[in-house]
Design an enzyme around this catalytic site. Structure first.
Site, PDB file in Angstrom:
ATOM      1  CE  LYS A  42      -3.850  -2.222   2.438  1.00 42.64           C
ATOM      2  NZ  LYS A  42      -4.719  -2.217   3.633  1.00 42.64           N
ATOM      3  CG  HIS A  93      -6.844 -10.828   3.200  1.00 40.06           C
ATOM      4  ND1 HIS A  93      -6.332 -10.177   2.090  1.00 40.06           N
ATOM      5  CD2 HIS A  93      -6.586 -10.010   4.247  1.00 40.06           C
ATOM      6  CE1 HIS A  93      -5.820  -9.022   2.467  1.00 40.06           C
ATOM      7  NE2 HIS A  93      -5.952  -8.897   3.765  1.00 40.06           N
TER       8      HIS A  93
END
Length: 311
Positions: A184, A256
């Site tokens: 990110k 995930h």
């Protein structure tokens, strides 16, 4: 205790606030009904505390009301987090409105915050289940070879799905057994890669990727689709879904899930929390700490089933 026992000044303040929400704010009838019930309970609380008007209310009164919501009392059952949160929001709104209308000189509820929702523990697979998932794609066709390499890389590095699909060929250093992941905010981190993942990746680069690449335009992307373009995030999702079905896994599995399993298995194996934080690319160790709850939960299960005096 009935609301009718509350001081008229308190009842008037609540009535005026609810009218404001109805007429000027256009609040839905359902929400308005919930707020009315929450504020009636608040008036009961203030009356028991001996308050006759909002100007007499202190921050401690609001804080004690929050505690009462969660613990319950003789007349009310404890509220769930979501319901307690709504009640606190209603009370905060009442005091904020009273300040704006000049009924009080200070908003005593401003520093009382709704209870935080319980964090959902990530669902981690056990090692045997992960192995079944990783070995599910067939190794006798190019797509299966690619899919196995993709799954191995996800579990070996704990990467987010986009971090894997964004990989270029040069991001992997097989000799050093590392990969550069871009997380990110464009922040890069160097993560080690296990031998099984490197072996699966090498098989893909030799046996499958060249065939996919001939149909494309020379993209540097590591994982390619059937048209020779970079594999999309959605297509990578489908790879995981299909592998789970082929492996006969009934639980819900997402990209995930492998990331959660990666972190949990590391901590179960004795890895330091700060190291896991770095590997996952978390800006704060607080985010990583949720995985320690998973391992503690596992320890409790083992203790409960193994210790002769655990019950």
């Amino acid at each position: 205790m009935a609301v009718s026992e509350a001081a008229p000044e308190l009842v008037d303040a609540v009535t005026t606030y609810l009218d404001h929400l109805d007429v000027e704010r256009g609040m839905s009838p359902h929400t308005l009904s919930n707020y009315r019930r929450d504020l009636e309970r608040y008036l009961e609380h203030l009356t028991r505390a001996g308050r006759a008007e909002l100007a007499e209310v202190r921050g401690g009164d609001v804080g004690e009301f929050l505690i009462a919501l969660r613990r319950g009392d003789d007349e009310h059952r404890p509220l769930a987090t979501s319901s307690a949160t709504r009640a606190v929001v209603a009370v905060r709104g009442l005091h904020r409105f009273a300040l704006a209308e000049g009924l009080v000189v200070r908003d005593v509820a401003a520093d009382v915050h709704p209870p935080s929702s319980a964090k959902r523990l990530p669902k981690a697979l056990d090692v045997t289940t992960v192995t079944r998932l990783l070995e599910a794609p067939p190794d006798d066709d190019p797509r299966g070879v690619r899919d196995r390499a993709l799954l191995e890389m996800l579990y070996s590095t704990g990467a987010r799905i986009t971090e894997i699909t964004d990989l270029d060929v040069d991001d992997v250093d097989a000799e050093q057994r590392t990969v550069v992941l871009t997380g990110k905010g464009g922040k890069q981190r160097l993560v080690p890669v296990g031998r099984p993942a490197l072996a699966a990746l090498e098989a893909y680069r030799v046996r499958a990727r060249p065939g996919f690449a001939t149909r494309g335009r020379g993209t540097p992307a590591l994982f390619l689709n059937a048209r020779g373009a970079r594999l999309s995030r959605q297509s990578a999702w489908n790879v995981i879904r299909e592998a789970a079905e082929r492996a006969g896994l009934t639980q819900s599995i997402s990209p995930h899930t492998l990331r959660h399993s990666f972190a949990t298995h590391l901590l179960d194996g004795g890895a330091d929390l700060r190291v896991v934080q770095e590997l996952l690319g978390h800006a704060s160790v607080t985010t990583t700490q949720i995985y320690t709850l998973v391992t503690v939960d596992t320890l409790r299960e083992v203790f409960a089933t193994s210790h002769p005096r655990s019950r």
